[in-house]
Design a protein around this motif. Structure first.
Motif: not given
Length: 109
Positions: A31-39
């Motif tokens: 949500y802060v860095f727009d990197e959804p891979i970890v989620v």
């Protein structure tokens, strides 16, 4: 009961760590860095591991004759960050205190 308690303890810690990583690292990255891979990765893993947690909790609960309400509360502990650690500690203390102590068999003369 010892094996069921050990299985429960191990999966409770794994689920707790996965949920902590998901909430503390994955969600900010998404949500802060727009990197959804970890989620995507950890969220999926947590979902499957949570099913194992449910099975281990059910197995342990049936072996020690927990009432349904108690079993459900312990099962829900895997959905709230850090609560699985608290539940695991409490369950271990309670069942460790009630577990019979083994005395060694006498050795032949």
């Amino acid at each position: 009961m010892g094996g069921a308690l050990t299985r429960y303890r191990v999966i409770a810690w794994i689920v707790g760590v996965a949920l902590a990583v998901l909430v503390l690292i994955g969600m900010p990255l998404k949500y802060v860095f727009d990197e959804p891979i970890v989620v995507a990765v950890v969220g999926t893993a947590h979902g499957w591991l949570y099913l194992l947690y449910l099975a281990a909790t059910f197995d342990l609960g049936r072996r020690v004759d927990w009432p349904l309400k108690r079993m459900l509360l312990v099962m829900l502990a895997g959905t709230v960050p850090f609560v699985s650690f608290v539940a695991e500690r409490k369950v271990t203390r309670e069942l460790g205190a009630t577990a019979p102590t083994r005395t060694p068999d006498p050795v032949g003369r």
